[in-house]
Scaffold this motif. Structure first.
Motif, PDB file in Angstrom:
ATOM      1  N   LEU A  14      56.295  50.776  95.006  1.00 21.30           N
ATOM      2  CA  LEU A  14      55.697  50.303  96.248  1.00 21.30           C
ATOM      3  C   LEU A  14      55.655  51.443  97.265  1.00 21.30           C
ATOM      4  CD1 LEU A  14      54.614  47.789  97.724  1.00 21.30           C
ATOM      5  CD2 LEU A  14      56.907  47.409  98.575  1.00 21.30           C
ATOM      6  N   GLY A  15      54.476  51.721  97.790  1.00 21.48           N
ATOM      7  CA  GLY A  15      54.319  52.775  98.788  1.00 21.48           C
ATOM      8  C   GLY A  15      53.991  54.135  98.201  1.00 21.48           C
ATOM      9  N   GLU A  16      54.197  54.338  96.890  1.00 19.25           N
ATOM     10  CA  GLU A  16      53.800  55.607  96.277  1.00 19.25           C
ATOM     11  C   GLU A  16      52.283  55.677  96.235  1.00 19.25           C
ATOM     12  OE1 GLU A  16      55.528  56.432  92.493  1.00 19.25           O
ATOM     13  OE2 GLU A  16      57.561  56.135  93.197  1.00 19.25           O
ATOM     14  N   GLU A  17      51.744  56.870  96.026  1.00 14.20           N
ATOM     15  CA  GLU A  17      50.297  57.053  96.039  1.00 14.20           C
ATOM     16  C   GLU A  17      49.735  57.127  94.631  1.00 14.20           C
ATOM     17  OE1 GLU A  17      49.495  60.548  98.309  1.00 14.20           O
ATOM     18  OE2 GLU A  17      49.717  59.488 100.201  1.00 14.20           O
ATOM     19  N   CYS A  18      48.525  56.611  94.484  1.00 16.78           N
ATOM     20  CA  CYS A  18      47.782  56.716  93.230  1.00 16.78           C
ATOM     21  C   CYS A  18      47.420  58.185  93.008  1.00 16.78           C
ATOM     22  CB  CYS A  18      46.524  55.862  93.305  1.00 16.78           C
ATOM     23  SG  CYS A  18      45.387  56.065  91.914  1.00 16.78           S
ATOM     24  N   SER A  19      47.507  58.650  91.782  1.00 19.49           N
ATOM     25  CA  SER A  19      47.207  60.053  91.485  1.00 19.49           C
ATOM     26  C   SER A  19      45.739  60.399  91.687  1.00 19.49           C
ATOM     27  CB  SER A  19      47.597  60.382  90.047  1.00 19.49           C
ATOM     28  OG  SER A  19      48.992  60.293  89.896  1.00 19.49           O
ATOM     29  N   PRO A  35      51.068  58.064  79.889  1.00 23.81           N
ATOM     30  CA  PRO A  35      52.065  58.255  78.837  1.00 23.81           C
ATOM     31  C   PRO A  35      52.541  59.700  78.720  1.00 23.81           C
ATOM     32  CG  PRO A  35      49.886  57.931  77.872  1.00 23.81           C
ATOM     33  CD  PRO A  35      49.758  57.711  79.340  1.00 23.81           C
ATOM     34  N   GLU A  36      51.818  60.658  79.287  1.00 31.36           N
ATOM     35  CA  GLU A  36      52.199  62.071  79.172  1.00 31.36           C
ATOM     36  C   GLU A  36      53.116  62.522  80.308  1.00 31.36           C
ATOM     37  OE1 GLU A  36      51.406  64.330  76.691  1.00 31.36           O
ATOM     38  OE2 GLU A  36      50.616  62.595  75.629  1.00 31.36           O
ATOM     39  N   ASP A  37      52.686  62.323  81.558  1.00 36.65           N
ATOM     40  CA  ASP A  37      53.455  62.851  82.686  1.00 36.65           C
ATOM     41  C   ASP A  37      54.000  61.772  83.630  1.00 36.65           C
ATOM     42  OD1 ASP A  37      51.165  62.035  83.982  1.00 36.65           O
ATOM     43  OD2 ASP A  37      50.773  63.952  84.953  1.00 36.65           O
ATOM     44  N   ALA A  54      44.566  61.669  85.971  1.00 34.25           N
ATOM     45  CA  ALA A  54      43.874  62.479  86.970  1.00 34.25           C
ATOM     46  C   ALA A  54      44.640  63.748  87.317  1.00 34.25           C
ATOM     47  CB  ALA A  54      43.651  61.660  88.240  1.00 34.25           C
ATOM     48  N   ALA A  55      45.871  63.900  86.841  1.00 35.67           N
ATOM     49  CA  ALA A  55      46.668  65.086  87.149  1.00 35.67           C
ATOM     50  C   ALA A  55      46.076  66.306  86.447  1.00 35.67           C
ATOM     51  CB  ALA A  55      48.114  64.879  86.735  1.00 35.67           C
ATOM     52  N   TYR A  56      46.006  67.417  87.175  1.00 36.93           N
ATOM     53  CA  TYR A  56      45.407  68.638  86.632  1.00 36.93           C
ATOM     54  C   TYR A  56      46.207  69.114  85.417  1.00 36.93           C
ATOM     55  CZ  TYR A  56      43.592  73.349  86.313  1.00 36.93           C
ATOM     56  OH  TYR A  56      43.021  74.503  85.858  1.00 36.93           O
ATOM     57  N   GLY A  57      45.519  69.324  84.315  1.00 36.23           N
ATOM     58  CA  GLY A  57      46.140  69.836  83.102  1.00 36.23           C
ATOM     59  C   GLY A  57      46.797  68.792  82.224  1.00 36.23           C
ATOM     60  N   CYS A  58      46.854  67.557  82.655  1.00 37.89           N
ATOM     61  CA  CYS A  58      47.489  66.509  81.849  1.00 37.89           C
ATOM     62  C   CYS A  58      46.475  65.987  80.832  1.00 37.89           C
ATOM     63  CB  CYS A  58      47.980  65.368  82.726  1.00 37.89           C
ATOM     64  SG  CYS A  58      48.794  64.053  81.793  1.00 37.89           S
ATOM     65  N   SER A  59      46.934  65.777  79.610  1.00 35.13           N
ATOM     66  CA  SER A  59      46.038  65.282  78.558  1.00 35.13           C
ATOM     67  C   SER A  59      46.278  63.801  78.259  1.00 35.13           C
ATOM     68  CB  SER A  59      46.224  66.110  77.280  1.00 35.13           C
ATOM     69  OG  SER A  59      47.568  66.001  76.843  1.00 35.13           O
ATOM     70  N   GLY A  60      47.004  63.112  79.131  1.00 37.87           N
ATOM     71  CA  GLY A  60      47.286  61.694  78.926  1.00 37.87           C
ATOM     72  C   GLY A  60      46.028  60.852  79.006  1.00 37.87           C
ATOM     73  N   HIS A  61      45.885  59.933  78.060  1.00 37.15           N
ATOM     74  CA  HIS A  61      44.732  59.043  78.047  1.00 37.15           C
ATOM     75  C   HIS A  61      45.103  57.766  77.302  1.00 37.15           C
ATOM     76  CE1 HIS A  61      44.497  61.151  74.200  1.00 37.15           C
ATOM     77  NE2 HIS A  61      43.837  60.094  73.745  1.00 37.15           N
ATOM     78  N   GLY A  62      44.241  56.794  77.375  1.00 38.23           N
ATOM     79  CA  GLY A  62      44.458  55.535  76.671  1.00 38.23           C
ATOM     80  C   GLY A  62      43.746  54.388  77.345  1.00 38.23           C
ATOM     81  N   GLU A  63      43.390  53.425  76.544  1.00 37.54           N
ATOM     82  CA  GLU A  63      42.724  52.234  77.065  1.00 37.54           C
ATOM     83  C   GLU A  63      43.763  51.268  77.612  1.00 37.54           C
ATOM     84  OE1 GLU A  63      39.437  51.709  77.346  1.00 37.54           O
ATOM     85  OE2 GLU A  63      39.164  53.748  76.589  1.00 37.54           O
ATOM     86  N   ILE A  64      43.355  50.496  78.590  1.00 40.67           N
ATOM     87  CA  ILE A  64      44.237  49.506  79.202  1.00 40.67           C
ATOM     88  C   ILE A  64      44.073  48.192  78.459  1.00 40.67           C
ATOM     89  CG2 ILE A  64      44.754  48.242  81.318  1.00 40.67           C
ATOM     90  CD1 ILE A  64      43.613  50.618  82.864  1.00 40.67           C
ATOM     91  N   GLU A  65      45.204  47.553  78.178  1.00 36.94           N
ATOM     92  CA  GLU A  65      45.161  46.249  77.519  1.00 36.94           C
ATOM     93  C   GLU A  65      44.452  45.249  78.412  1.00 36.94           C
ATOM     94  OE1 GLU A  65      49.124  45.014  76.705  1.00 36.94           O
ATOM     95  OE2 GLU A  65      49.420  46.486  75.128  1.00 36.94           O
ATOM     96  N   ALA A  66      43.702  44.362  77.802  1.00 39.71           N
ATOM     97  CA  ALA A  66      43.040  43.305  78.561  1.00 39.71           C
ATOM     98  C   ALA A  66      44.098  42.342  79.078  1.00 39.71           C
ATOM     99  CB  ALA A  66      42.030  42.576  77.689  1.00 39.71           C
ATOM    100  N   PRO A  67      44.017  41.976  80.353  1.00 39.72           N
ATOM    101  CA  PRO A  67      45.010  41.039  80.884  1.00 39.72           C
ATOM    102  C   PRO A  67      44.870  39.669  80.247  1.00 39.72           C
ATOM    103  CG  PRO A  67      43.276  41.404  82.494  1.00 39.72           C
ATOM    104  CD  PRO A  67      43.012  42.330  81.335  1.00 39.72           C
ATOM    105  N   GLU A  68      46.007  39.036  80.048  1.00 37.50           N
ATOM    106  CA  GLU A  68      45.988  37.689  79.479  1.00 37.50           C
ATOM    107  C   GLU A  68      45.507  36.719  80.538  1.00 37.50           C
ATOM    108  OE1 GLU A  68      49.771  36.675  77.908  1.00 37.50           O
ATOM    109  OE2 GLU A  68      49.912  38.485  76.697  1.00 37.50           O
ATOM    110  N   PRO A  69      44.686  35.762  80.158  1.00 42.95           N
ATOM    111  CA  PRO A  69      44.200  34.811  81.164  1.00 42.95           C
ATOM    112  C   PRO A  69      45.360  33.966  81.689  1.00 42.95           C
ATOM    113  CG  PRO A  69      43.463  34.170  78.958  1.00 42.95           C
ATOM    114  CD  PRO A  69      44.143  35.493  78.833  1.00 42.95           C
ATOM    115  N   THR A  70      45.420  33.833  82.975  1.00 44.24           N
ATOM    116  CA  THR A  70      46.464  33.026  83.611  1.00 44.24           C
ATOM    117  C   THR A  70      45.809  31.885  84.364  1.00 44.24           C
ATOM    118  OG1 THR A  70      46.395  34.426  85.574  1.00 44.24           O
ATOM    119  CG2 THR A  70      48.008  35.009  83.888  1.00 44.24           C
TER     120      THR A  70
END
Length: 156
Positions: A14-19, A35-37, A54-70
């Motif tokens: 909470l309060g931290e910034e998005c990269s 998952p990398e940094d 979005a971090a410079y030089g980071c190779s982290g990637h991956g798809e986001i799981e679809a949220p379960e319907p609530t």
């Protein structure tokens, strides 16, 4: 597949910034952790960046799981005596946040406009002098006591 984390009022993020967008995380935001940094991104920022960090030089990637319907939570009815509490949405929070980068950009644009205006006037003055004095094209009547040709001669 990456699992999004929902920010709560007790969340350590909470309060931290998005990269990517640099906006602080607020309760109710969904966040993806690289998952990398281990940098944190809003889920929409992660997707907007091509499902990668979005971090410079980071190779982290991956798809986001679809949220379960609530099931939607029932909304409390507002009465005339007791209005519903309102919390500003992300767009309103972002609109209030005007950082140094945006201020510097506006100042830079203003300076560029001023220099462009001065430059255009200078080019017009030189072209006017060349057409009247050098080429002898009297496309307009020279003003009596005009100081502009004297200034142009002084600059040359």
């Amino acid at each position: 597949m990456l699992s999004p984390v929902t920010i709560t009022k007790q969340s350590p993020f909470l309060g931290e910034e998005c990269s990517l967008c640099k906006n602080p995380f607020a309760p109710g935001d969904e966040v993806v952790i690289c998952p990398e940094d281990s940098s944190r991104h809003h889920t929409h920022c992660w997707r907007a960046n091509g499902s990668k960090c979005a971090a410079y030089g980071c190779s982290g990637h991956g798809e986001i799981e679809a949220p379960e319907p609530t099931e939607p939570e029932p909304s409390p009815e507002a009465t005339d005596d007791q209005p519903l509490p309102t919390e500003p949405n992300r767009l309103q929070r972002t609109a209030r946040r005007f950082g140094c980068g945006q201020g510097c950009l506006l100042v830079g644009i203003a300076i560029a406009i001023i220099f462009f205006s001065i430059g255009c006037f200078g080019l017009w003055a030189i072209a006017d002098y060349i057409m009247l004095e050098v080429l002898g094209w009297h496309y307009r009547v020279p003003e009596a006591g005009a100081i502009l040709p004297q200034i142009v001669l002084w600059l040359i």
